[in-house]
Design a protein around this motif. Sequence first.
Motif, PDB file in Angstrom:
ATOM      1  N   GLU A   1      37.158  38.339  39.737  1.00  0.00           N
ATOM      2  CA  GLU A   1      36.413  39.499  39.253  1.00  0.00           C
ATOM      3  C   GLU A   1      37.425  40.531  38.769  1.00  0.00           C
ATOM      4  N   ILE A   2      37.263  40.953  37.524  1.00  0.00           N
ATOM      5  CA  ILE A   2      38.123  41.987  36.946  1.00  0.00           C
ATOM      6  C   ILE A   2      37.214  43.133  36.509  1.00  0.00           C
ATOM      7  N   PRO A   3      37.107  44.192  37.333  1.00  0.00           N
ATOM      8  CA  PRO A   3      36.167  45.273  37.049  1.00  0.00           C
ATOM      9  C   PRO A   3      36.585  46.204  35.907  1.00  0.00           C
ATOM     10  N   ASN A   4      37.875  46.208  35.515  1.00  0.00           N
ATOM     11  CA  ASN A   4      38.332  47.151  34.502  1.00  0.00           C
ATOM     12  C   ASN A   4      39.371  46.472  33.606  1.00  0.00           C
ATOM     13  N   ALA A   5      38.891  45.876  32.518  1.00  0.00           N
ATOM     14  CA  ALA A   5      39.774  45.191  31.575  1.00  0.00           C
ATOM     15  C   ALA A   5      39.632  45.822  30.198  1.00  0.00           C
TER      16      ALA A   5
ATOM     17  N   TYR B   1      41.069  49.538  39.196  1.00  0.00           N
ATOM     18  CA  TYR B   1      39.674  49.981  39.258  1.00  0.00           C
ATOM     19  C   TYR B   1      39.415  50.946  40.407  1.00  0.00           C
ATOM     20  N   ASN B   2      40.468  51.298  41.176  1.00  0.00           N
ATOM     21  CA  ASN B   2      40.295  52.254  42.270  1.00  0.00           C
ATOM     22  C   ASN B   2      41.587  53.039  42.475  1.00  0.00           C
ATOM     23  N   SER B   3      41.551  53.989  43.375  1.00  0.00           N
ATOM     24  CA  SER B   3      42.721  54.849  43.607  1.00  0.00           C
ATOM     25  C   SER B   3      43.869  54.124  44.310  1.00  0.00           C
TER      26      SER B   3
ATOM     27  N   THR C   1      30.991  47.807  29.662  1.00  0.00           N
ATOM     28  CA  THR C   1      31.337  48.682  30.786  1.00  0.00           C
ATOM     29  C   THR C   1      30.131  49.035  31.657  1.00  0.00           C
ATOM     30  N   ASP C   2      28.905  48.851  31.134  1.00  0.00           N
ATOM     31  CA  ASP C   2      27.693  49.100  31.914  1.00  0.00           C
ATOM     32  C   ASP C   2      27.266  47.871  32.718  1.00  0.00           C
ATOM     33  N   GLY C   3      27.974  46.746  32.535  1.00  0.00           N
ATOM     34  CA  GLY C   3      27.650  45.528  33.264  1.00  0.00           C
ATOM     35  C   GLY C   3      26.691  44.604  32.539  1.00  0.00           C
ATOM     36  N   ASN C   4      26.392  44.877  31.265  1.00  0.00           N
ATOM     37  CA  ASN C   4      25.514  44.011  30.486  1.00  0.00           C
ATOM     38  C   ASN C   4      26.317  42.843  29.914  1.00  0.00           C
ATOM     39  N   LYS C   5      25.774  41.633  30.046  1.00  0.00           N
ATOM     40  CA  LYS C   5      26.468  40.438  29.589  1.00  0.00           C
ATOM     41  C   LYS C   5      26.623  40.449  28.074  1.00  0.00           C
TER      42      LYS C   5
ATOM     43  N   SER D   1      40.792  48.863  20.669  1.00  0.00           N
ATOM     44  CA  SER D   1      40.595  48.064  21.872  1.00  0.00           C
ATOM     45  C   SER D   1      39.211  48.369  22.418  1.00  0.00           C
ATOM     46  N   ARG D   2      38.759  47.547  23.344  1.00  0.00           N
ATOM     47  CA  ARG D   2      37.426  47.711  23.905  1.00  0.00           C
ATOM     48  C   ARG D   2      37.494  47.428  25.399  1.00  0.00           C
ATOM     49  N   PHE D   3      36.927  48.308  26.213  1.00  0.00           N
ATOM     50  CA  PHE D   3      36.918  48.104  27.658  1.00  0.00           C
ATOM     51  C   PHE D   3      35.723  47.237  28.055  1.00  0.00           C
ATOM     52  N   CYS D   4      35.921  46.456  29.128  1.00  0.00           N
ATOM     53  CA  CYS D   4      34.883  45.541  29.570  1.00  0.00           C
ATOM     54  C   CYS D   4      35.125  45.160  31.032  1.00  0.00           C
ATOM     55  N   LYS D   5      34.227  44.352  31.562  1.00  0.00           N
ATOM     56  CA  LYS D   5      34.353  43.764  32.887  1.00  0.00           C
ATOM     57  C   LYS D   5      34.325  42.254  32.713  1.00  0.00           C
ATOM     58  N   LEU D   6      35.031  41.530  33.575  1.00  0.00           N
ATOM     59  CA  LEU D   6      35.128  40.082  33.440  1.00  0.00           C
ATOM     60  C   LEU D   6      34.875  39.379  34.763  1.00  0.00           C
ATOM     61  N   THR D   7      34.265  38.209  34.687  1.00  0.00           N
ATOM     62  CA  THR D   7      34.219  37.291  35.821  1.00  0.00           C
ATOM     63  C   THR D   7      34.632  35.917  35.319  1.00  0.00           C
ATOM     64  N   GLY D   8      35.348  35.206  36.141  1.00  0.00           N
ATOM     65  CA  GLY D   8      35.759  33.848  35.804  1.00  0.00           C
ATOM     66  C   GLY D   8      35.430  32.920  36.953  1.00  0.00           C
ATOM     67  N   LYS D   9      34.806  31.788  36.630  1.00  0.00           N
ATOM     68  CA  LYS D   9      34.443  30.810  37.655  1.00  0.00           C
ATOM     69  C   LYS D   9      35.152  29.494  37.381  1.00  0.00           C
ATOM     70  N   GLY D  10      35.443  28.791  38.450  1.00  0.00           N
ATOM     71  CA  GLY D  10      36.058  27.488  38.330  1.00  0.00           C
ATOM     72  C   GLY D  10      36.009  26.750  39.648  1.00  0.00           C
TER      73      GLY D  10
END
Length: 149
Positions: free
Chosen positions: A108-112, A138-140, A16-20, A83-92
């Motif tokens: 980009e999934i900021p809140n998973a 991830y926002n209002s 959640t802090d953005g660390n890989k 469960s565990r919260f995280c952030k995700l990016t997927g490339k293709g």
Amino acid sequence: MKYGQREVIELTVYDTDGNKVSHLDTLKDCSLDDNGLFLSDSLVDFDFLKFIGRVESKSISDYEAEILPEKYSTTIVFNKSASRFCKLTGKGLIRSQDSGLDVEFLFEIPNAEIKQMYRIQANNEVTIHDFYFKIHSYNSQGDTYKIHI
């Protein structure tokens, strides 16, 4: 423009802090919709398993460590209600219908939330490791993910 996707994405998981945490680049299948991301991996990534599970500490004395060699170096404990919260990016890569050229895309999934639905499916071929990420806004405005082309 219209694009077609032929390959499975490469997924990077961040805390959640953005660390890989892990880079999953051996995915066999991936499905993204408004509710979540389901993926099947052909290889298991122990850094990822440690992130979604809990590493059990081995508290033994130095004497026991000397006379009882440990067969397994790490034990990871899973709990189906955790469960565990995280952030995700997927490339293709996607191919443009107009130009025929491949273009990189990123989602980009900021809140998973990693749901403890880890499933191992073994047969005569490569073992499949399944994971499910629930997607939260991830926002209002209720936005859940972004796709960059």
